[in-house]
Design an enzyme around this catalytic site. Structure first.
Site, mmCIF file in Angstrom:
data_model
loop_
_atom_site.group_PDB
_atom_site.id
_atom_site.type_symbol
_atom_site.label_atom_id
_atom_site.label_comp_id
_atom_site.label_asym_id
_atom_site.label_seq_id
_atom_site.Cartn_x
_atom_site.Cartn_y
_atom_site.Cartn_z
ATOM 1 N N ASP A 45 0.565 -1.157 -0.083
ATOM 2 C CA ASP A 45 -0.011 0.061 -0.065
ATOM 3 C C ASP A 45 0.734 1.138 0.087
ATOM 4 O O ASP A 45 0.368 2.257 -0.358
ATOM 5 C CB ASP A 45 -0.944 0.050 1.392
ATOM 6 C CG ASP A 45 -1.885 -0.984 1.309
ATOM 7 O OD1 ASP A 45 -2.527 -1.358 0.132
ATOM 8 O OD2 ASP A 45 -2.040 -1.784 2.092
ATOM 9 N N MET B 283 -6.100 -2.413 -5.221
ATOM 10 C CA MET B 283 -6.329 -2.418 -3.549
ATOM 11 C C MET B 283 -5.707 -1.036 -3.581
ATOM 12 O O MET B 283 -5.069 -0.188 -3.842
ATOM 13 C CB MET B 283 -5.332 -3.513 -3.064
ATOM 14 C CG MET B 283 -5.804 -4.768 -3.050
ATOM 15 S SD MET B 283 -4.557 -5.931 -2.002
ATOM 16 C CE MET B 283 -5.387 -7.540 -2.185
ATOM 17 N N ARG C 169 -0.136 -8.693 -4.749
ATOM 18 C CA ARG C 169 0.935 -9.002 -3.405
ATOM 19 C C ARG C 169 1.730 -10.288 -3.753
ATOM 20 O O ARG C 169 2.548 -10.577 -2.924
ATOM 21 C CB ARG C 169 0.202 -8.722 -2.366
ATOM 22 C CG ARG C 169 -0.760 -9.747 -1.985
ATOM 23 C CD ARG C 169 -1.578 -9.539 -0.671
ATOM 24 N NE ARG C 169 -2.416 -10.710 -0.214
ATOM 25 C CZ ARG C 169 -3.095 -10.544 0.761
ATOM 26 N NH1 ARG C 169 -3.516 -9.427 1.319
ATOM 27 N NH2 ARG C 169 -3.889 -11.785 1.162
#
Length: 416
Positions: free
Chosen positions: A146, A190, A305
């Site tokens: 993130d 995300m 990820r």
């Protein structure tokens, strides 16, 4: 340097990345090279430690090949958790238990690889240690795709996720041009409150690709009807429209767009709602309101990820470096700190490690600066792209066996 007293323990927490195990290797190898007798690994982070679930990593990382395999292995080798430690004043017993376990293992150096919530754990443990006169040293090792950790220029894990997002966005754009009909492809990426990942879709815009048509980040309120109008305007110029959108975009009244559909039920220990369905909601709305328009909602989801086959060499190298830097700092007396990355130069790209007070990092969320988002709020600026580009450079090829990547993995025996 004097003799290292006591053993080392390391854990992984929160969402994994494609390079989180490179940081684990950085901690393990540096600790062993500097004389640590034992390096323990917590199984499933602090939650597993409370249940006395741990391993001696020397039993599982036995040679240089294991180290190279583990550096290239995605996800969290030791397992992860989302476990929030209570405030010390609310539950001293849980801290007494953690420190009793650490004392039993003769641990003097504690490393936790994670993001915002993990740094909260380091903060609380180091505070308790100070209050009780313990000599155990606690260090945070940053990771998160993130990229929302404060103080550090960027976080290990972000570069590889950005590389994946930019690459797949290019491929999706190519795919959208196949059919001679109106179409909208929505890429759900995300990002709960920070749009660093979604902004990486802009990397697809280069000499052989026009890039996505719009990018929406959670930093800017999202207007559904204005979005529909923009899609209609784009369709006057082109048939295939590609939009990158953060899963966490909200309307002006603070409601997640994904909540406009079936709602969200799951909330984790840190109060985070599980976000999914933003792209699907918008695709269904376009289907209903735009006759003859083909829509597709693509959720990148966990692929962002775990795509270690397209890992950034810069990213995996820096992940290893922050692990090693944490050990060096702790062995030299630091505690209650997190390793940060400091960018010295963009061209050539140079980045160094430093230490930072974890109290100034924990629970502080770094968002995309407003000046890195265009005026209309539907794309990022060149400054944003220039910030990311050095982080995605070069590759580290997986070790291939029988045509597939080989990983190093650990499976806990539940009947022990």
């Amino acid at each position: 340097m004097g003799e290292i007293r006591g053993n080392v323990i390391v854990g992984q927490s929160g969402g994994p990345t494609a390079v989180i195990n490179s940081s684990l290797v950085g901690v393990y190898k540096t600790a062993r090279d500097r004389g640590a007798k034992k390096v323990y690994g917590m199984l499933h982070g602090i939650q597993g430690l409370l249940e006395e679930r741990y391993v001696d990593l020397s039993d599982h990382i036995k040679n240089d090949l294991d180290i190279e395999l583990l550096k290239r292995t995605p996800s969290s080798y030791l397992g992860s958790c989302r476990f929030k430690l209570p405030e010390i004043s609310d539950n001293r017993e849980i801290y007494d238990k953690i420190f009793a376990i650490l004392d039993k293992l003769e641990v003097k150096y504690f490393f936790y690889i994670g993001g915002n919530d993990s740094m909260d754990t380091i903060k609380k443990l180091s505070d308790y240690s100070l209050l009780n006169g313990s000599d155990i040293r606690f260090m945070g090792v940053p990771k998160t795709i993130d990229n929302d950790l404060a103080a550090t220029d960027h976080t290990p894990g972000y570069g590889s996720a950005a590389k994946y997002i930019g690459s797949i966005t290019k491929e999706v754009i190519r795919d959208g041009l196949v059919y001679d009909q109106l179409g909208v492809t929505l890429l759900e990426i995300m990002g709960r409150n920070a749009g660093w990942l979604t902004g990486a879709a802009a990397l697809a815009k280069c000499e052989d690709c026009e890039g996505p048509d719009m990018i929406f980040l959670p930093e800017i309120p999202f207007d559904v009807e204005e979005f529909m109008h923009k899609v209609a305007e784009l369709h006057k110029k082109k048939k295939s429209v590609v939009v990158a959108i953060s899963e966490g975009v909200k309307t002006k009244d603070g409601k997640y767009v994904c909540e406009l559909t079936d709602g969200i039920d799951f909330v984790d220990a840190f109060g985070h709602k599980q976000l999914t369905g933003t792209a699907r909601y918008l695709a269904e709305k376009i289907n209903r309101e735009v006759p003859g328009c083909k829509t597709r909602a693509i959720e990148f989801n966990s692929l962002q990820r775990c795509a270690s086959h397209i890992v950034s060499r810069v990213d995996i190298t820096e992940a290893f470096q922050v692990g090693g830097a944490a050990v060096k700092a702790a062995f030299e007396g630091e505690t209650g700190k997190m390793i940060i990355l400091k960018r010295v130069s963009d061209d050539p790209y140079i980045c160094v490690t430093d230490i930072y007070d974890v109290h100034k990092v924990a629970n502080v969320e770094k968002k995309v600066p407003r000046e890195w988002i265009n005026e209309t709020g539907d794309f990022v600026t060149p400054e944003f792209v220039n910030y990311i580009r050095p982080l995605i450079q070069a590759e580290l090829t997986p070790i291939m066996v029988d045509g597939l990547p080989r990983h190093l993995y650990y499976t806990e025996k539940l009947n022990k």
